[in-house]
Design an enzyme around this catalytic site. Sequence first.
Site, PDB file in Angstrom:
ATOM      1  N   ASP A   5       0.822  -1.218   0.000  1.00 12.59           N
ATOM      2  CA  ASP A   5       0.000   0.000   0.000  1.00 12.59           C
ATOM      3  C   ASP A   5       0.853   1.264   0.000  1.00 12.59           C
ATOM      4  O   ASP A   5       0.342   2.361  -0.187  1.00 12.59           O
ATOM      5  CB  ASP A   5      -0.931  -0.004   1.219  1.00 12.59           C
ATOM      6  CG  ASP A   5      -2.010   1.064   1.151  1.00 12.59           C
ATOM      7  OD1 ASP A   5      -2.530   1.315   0.046  1.00 12.59           O
ATOM      8  OD2 ASP A   5      -2.341   1.665   2.193  1.00 12.59           O
TER       9      ASP A   5
ATOM     10  N   SER B 167      -6.697   5.735  -0.589  1.00 12.96           N
ATOM     11  CA  SER B 167      -6.926   4.438  -1.235  1.00 12.96           C
ATOM     12  C   SER B 167      -8.411   4.105  -1.179  1.00 12.96           C
ATOM     13  O   SER B 167      -9.056   4.271  -0.135  1.00 12.96           O
ATOM     14  CB  SER B 167      -6.120   3.347  -0.530  1.00 12.96           C
ATOM     15  OG  SER B 167      -4.756   3.669  -0.482  1.00 12.96           O
TER      16      SER B 167
ATOM     17  N   GLN C  62      -4.604  -1.084  -7.443  1.00 14.29           N
ATOM     18  CA  GLN C  62      -5.300  -0.223  -6.496  1.00 14.29           C
ATOM     19  C   GLN C  62      -5.903   0.962  -7.229  1.00 14.29           C
ATOM     20  O   GLN C  62      -5.264   1.558  -8.093  1.00 14.29           O
ATOM     21  CB  GLN C  62      -4.353   0.283  -5.401  1.00 14.29           C
ATOM     22  CG  GLN C  62      -5.062   1.143  -4.348  1.00 14.29           C
ATOM     23  CD  GLN C  62      -4.132   1.582  -3.239  1.00 14.29           C
ATOM     24  OE1 GLN C  62      -3.737   2.753  -3.193  1.00 14.29           O
ATOM     25  NE2 GLN C  62      -3.788   0.675  -2.351  1.00 14.29           N
TER      26      GLN C  62
END
Length: 284
Positions: free
Chosen positions: A202, A226, A276
């Site tokens: 991430d 995100s 993502q």
Amino acid sequence: MSGLLTALDLTDTGARTNEDIFTGPSQWMPQGRVFGGQVLAQALVAAQRTLAEDRIVHSMHGYFLRPGDVKLPITFSVDRIHDGRSFSTRRTQAYQDGVPILSAIASFQDEDKGLDHQIAMPGDLPDPESLPTTAESLASLDHPVARYWASERPFDMRYVPSPLFISVDGPQVAHQAVWLKSVGAMPDDMNLHRAALAYASDYSILESIMRRHGLAWATPGIKVASLDHAMWWHRQARVDEWLLYVQESPNAIGGRGLALGRIYDRSGHLIASVAQEGMVRPPR
């Protein structure tokens, strides 16, 4: 490193009632919001706790529903969706104050033989030892966020061509690469390494969107978050050894951007793939 290992050491709070419920702490973050990679990794650990150790994760898909509060612990509830001869599926919901902040589903498989191919690792990239550390890149700044990035994150990250902390140097392109590894040795539990890789995945992936438009983290008024996260584990690797995270953004529109990533070990083995979508809103 101790903070990362503590965060991933979940407490089985459902044992007395025979429920798959686990609790984990929140790591401190300078802006008070739980790091998305932390809650992803914890959700994976919670799901792993309901399976035999030799049935390992191969994919995970999660949605970030609300920002988490670093002052509160996180409760993880696991649903045993399916157990077959080779595959198992688990759904994990993460809660704070009874409200969901993450919903994720993961699939696990017994190790098996089969077809084997991969996209090659990009060549002609500098070795991580030749690149400046985050601490070196931020040495001139005395700011809480800069101090956290420089010395309190559990991963050493070194950018190709350069970080986006303060400015975007060089061409505005929709791709970059980051060498990363944990700042200390990890235990030999490979499930823990897979969870830590989810944690690190991430980091920085939305920067391929930002770099394309000349946006640095220090841009006044920028908003980045995100929205979802998908990850596929292909091969085993230790996160306390250098890994190359290659990132690119094929599209951005409507205040959202899509970023794709591939993670390689130094020998060129493709370890994992990541996708993502994130909210990236420049100042108006």
